[in-house]
Design a protein around this motif. Structure first.
Motif, short mmCIF file in Angstrom:
data_model
loop_
_atom_site.label_atom_id
_atom_site.label_comp_id
_atom_site.label_asym_id
_atom_site.label_seq_id
_atom_site.Cartn_x
_atom_site.Cartn_y
_atom_site.Cartn_z
N HIS A 88 0.88 -1.08 -0.03
CA HIS A 88 -0.05 0.11 0.05
C HIS A 88 0.87 1.33 -0.04
CE1 HIS A 88 -2.10 3.19 2.00
NE2 HIS A 88 -3.01 2.83 1.11
N ARG A 92 0.64 4.22 -2.62
CA ARG A 92 -0.03 5.43 -2.30
C ARG A 92 1.02 6.69 -2.46
NH1 ARG A 92 -4.45 7.19 1.85
NH2 ARG A 92 -3.69 8.97 2.49
N ARG A 287 -12.75 -5.00 6.69
CA ARG A 287 -11.41 -5.39 7.34
C ARG A 287 -11.31 -6.80 7.73
NH1 ARG A 287 -11.08 0.13 6.18
NH2 ARG A 287 -9.08 1.14 7.02
N HIS A 344 -5.54 4.39 5.36
CA HIS A 344 -6.06 4.40 4.04
C HIS A 344 -6.88 5.82 4.16
CE1 HIS A 344 -5.33 0.51 2.73
NE2 HIS A 344 -5.49 0.15 4.07
N CYS A 346 -8.60 9.05 3.44
CA CYS A 346 -9.19 9.28 2.16
C CYS A 346 -8.06 10.39 1.34
CB CYS A 346 -10.54 10.12 2.10
SG CYS A 346 -11.07 10.57 0.59
C1 HEM Z 1 -17.27 13.09 0.05
C2 HEM Z 1 -16.56 12.40 -0.71
C3 HEM Z 1 -15.58 11.31 -0.04
C4 HEM Z 1 -15.93 10.44 0.87
C5 HEM Z 1 -17.20 10.54 2.25
C6 HEM Z 1 -14.73 9.60 0.88
C7 HEM Z 1 -14.34 8.58 1.88
C8 HEM Z 1 -13.60 7.72 2.09
C9 HEM Z 1 -13.12 6.92 2.97
C10 HEM Z 1 -13.80 6.75 4.25
C11 HEM Z 1 -12.28 6.31 2.79
C12 HEM Z 1 -11.15 5.40 3.53
C13 HEM Z 1 -11.64 3.86 3.30
C14 HEM Z 1 -11.30 2.92 4.57
O1 HEM Z 1 -10.24 3.04 5.32
O2 HEM Z 1 -11.74 2.02 4.58
C15 HEM Z 1 -11.55 6.85 1.63
C16 HEM Z 1 -10.27 6.50 0.85
C17 HEM Z 1 -10.04 6.93 -0.51
N1 HEM Z 1 -10.59 7.89 -1.24
FE1 HEM Z 1 -11.97 9.05 -0.32
N2 HEM Z 1 -13.94 9.79 -0.14
C18 HEM Z 1 -14.44 10.96 -0.92
C19 HEM Z 1 -13.92 11.49 -1.87
C20 HEM Z 1 -12.71 11.25 -2.73
C21 HEM Z 1 -12.37 11.81 -3.67
C22 HEM Z 1 -12.84 13.18 -4.21
C23 HEM Z 1 -11.22 11.01 -4.24
C24 HEM Z 1 -10.44 11.23 -5.31
C25 HEM Z 1 -9.72 12.39 -5.72
C26 HEM Z 1 -11.04 9.82 -3.29
C27 HEM Z 1 -10.15 9.03 -3.06
C28 HEM Z 1 -10.01 8.11 -2.46
C29 HEM Z 1 -8.66 6.88 -2.27
C30 HEM Z 1 -7.88 6.76 -3.71
C31 HEM Z 1 -8.95 6.20 -1.23
C32 HEM Z 1 -8.09 5.07 -0.73
C33 HEM Z 1 -7.13 5.50 -0.07
C34 HEM Z 1 -6.15 4.53 0.59
O3 HEM Z 1 -6.47 3.23 0.48
O4 HEM Z 1 -5.13 4.60 0.91
N3 HEM Z 1 -12.07 10.11 -2.37
N4 HEM Z 1 -12.53 7.63 0.98
#
Ligand code: HEM
Length: 399
Positions: A88, A92, A287, A344, A346
């Protein structure tokens, strides 16, 4: 409740996950429940425990497996969130430098222009549905971020919209559209490699990722393609739904809306409270316990699947007083878990905050008399226990 298998996931869950999760948080904060697919999982609902669980490496995506994923047919079949460290971390770090608050600030004018242009379409009808605006706006900003040429946007939008449409009506079509998006990002990555086919280098995130990528290094081409496609998938629908749910929450609370209109500078903080109040993702990604894990006095056995309840934590009275009240001046608003926590967290949090703020500002400024066109209880919700949102948001534009 610890040994039984109740389920909070009835058909009303997308509309109101909070009332379904509250009894678990109050009486059985670490509970064994049954998912709609009939799978037994553990559910953690208290803010304190959910925070600790997000930070606990024993609750991981692959349950302790460290071997690489076997090859998949599509690059996007394995996404960033499915990896544990060290894989990861390796992936990342190729993306995270391009999505910092400072970097995404450059997209504010782009987002403002998109909102203005797309609201021109909304005004054609009164009453109007705000959800097509929210989707088109969120998608447009993602396309700008990823350097998707304007000419490609409509086809890609149609593909992505079909993937996210709920309920799923045509699985073969969804698969075909996933193939199309996968192929599209293969092509975009290839076009950005040095060589005769490369257009002028843009300042988009795909260009930045490809420029930072060493093809002879530890990250494969498929992994780069997956990272780019993941941004589109992770960023588009959740942000669109957040915009819709935020507007619905404000329109059903005219006093709060009036207070926000009276003090426009309060919007960024109000957005934090809206993120706490309504999350499109009630849980983090599932998880798996790599060993027996003790959570709040309960042993979750090795190999168990575990749901960390963001929605439960965000409404925990131990963290947020009167949690079911939308209070745009709330001191603890920003201590929500809507973007997760830890490894992880966001990657798009800064962009999502920017998008929601820009969209709400544009709507409030453009329509000072906007009101809901249906009673709040008649709003139609869609989705499942993992992703939720509004099917439509009918509004009267001129009150
Ligand atoms: C209101 C909008 C959004 C919400 C509520 C949200 C919520 C989340 C949450 C809760 C996670 C963590 C998941 C976990 O640990 O199980 C996550 C991961 C992620 N989000 Fe968002 N997200 C949003 C918008 C975005 C946007 C705009 C992008 C891209 C530009 C994005 C890209 C990602 C990525 C790539 C991950 C994975 C990160 C990792 O595994 O290291 N998200 N998001």
């Amino acid at each position: 409740m610890t040994t039984g298998t109740p389920t909070p996931f009835d058909s009303g869950f997308p509309a109101d996950p909070y009332s379904r999760l509250a009894p678990f948080r109050e009486s059985c904060p670490v509970a064994r429940v049954t998912t709609p697919a009939g799978r037994q999982v553990w559910l953690i609902t208290r803010d304190k425990d959910v925070r600790a669980a997000f930070l606990n490496p024993l609750l991981s995506m692959r349950g302790g497996r460290t071997d690489p994923y076997p090859p998949t047919r599509r690059a996007l079949d394995v996404t960033l969130v499915g990896h544990d460290p060290p894989h990861h971390t390796r992936l990342r770090r190729l993306v995270s430098p391009w999505l910092t608050p400072g970097r995404v600030e450059a997209y504010r004018p782009v987002a403002e222009a998109a909102a203005a242009e797309l609201l021109d379409v909304v005004v054609r009808d009164d009453p109007a549905d705000l959800m097509p605006f929210a989707h088109a706006f969120s998608f447009r900003v993602m396309c700008k971020l990823l350097g998707v040429p304007a000419a490609d946007e409509p086809e890609l939008y149609a593909c992505a919209a079909s993937v996210f449409a709920r309920p799923v009506r045509d699985r073969a079509k969804v698969q075909a559209n996933l193939d199309r998006i996968d192929a599209y990002f293969h092509e975009q990555v290839a076009r950005r490699r040095p060589g005769p086919r490369r257009p002028d280098p843009g300042d988009d995130v795909v260009t930045a990722i490809v420029a930072a990528w060493d093809p002879s290094g530890p990250v494969s081409r498929d992994e780069v393609v997956s990272l780019c496609a993941t941004l589109l998938f992770a960023g588009y629908e959740s942000t669109a739904q957040m915009i819709g749910m935020s507007m619905a929450a404000l329109l059903t609370r005219p006093d709060t809306l009036a207070a926000l209109r009276a003090e426009p500078g309060a919007l960024p903080h109000a957005v934090e409270e809206l993120l706490r109040f309504h999350t499109p993702g009630p849980f983090g990604t599932m998880r798996t316990a790599s060993q027996d894990v003790l959570v709040a006095g309960t042993v979750i056995p090795a190999g168990s699947r575990v749901l960390l309840s963001i929605a439960g934590a965000n409404r925990d009275p131990a963290r947020h007083a009167d949690p079911d009240v939308l209070d745009i001046g709330r001191a603890t608003a920003a201590r929500h878990l809507t973007f997760g926590l830890g490894t992880h967290f966001c990657l798009g949090a800064s962009l999502a905050r920017l998008e929601v703020t820009v969209a709400l500002r544009a709507i409030l400024d453009r329509f000072p008399r906007m009101a809901l066109a249906v009673a709040p209880e008649r709003l139609t919700w869609q989705g499942n226990y993992l992703n939720r949102g509004l099917a439509e948001l009918p509004v009267r534009l001129r009150g």
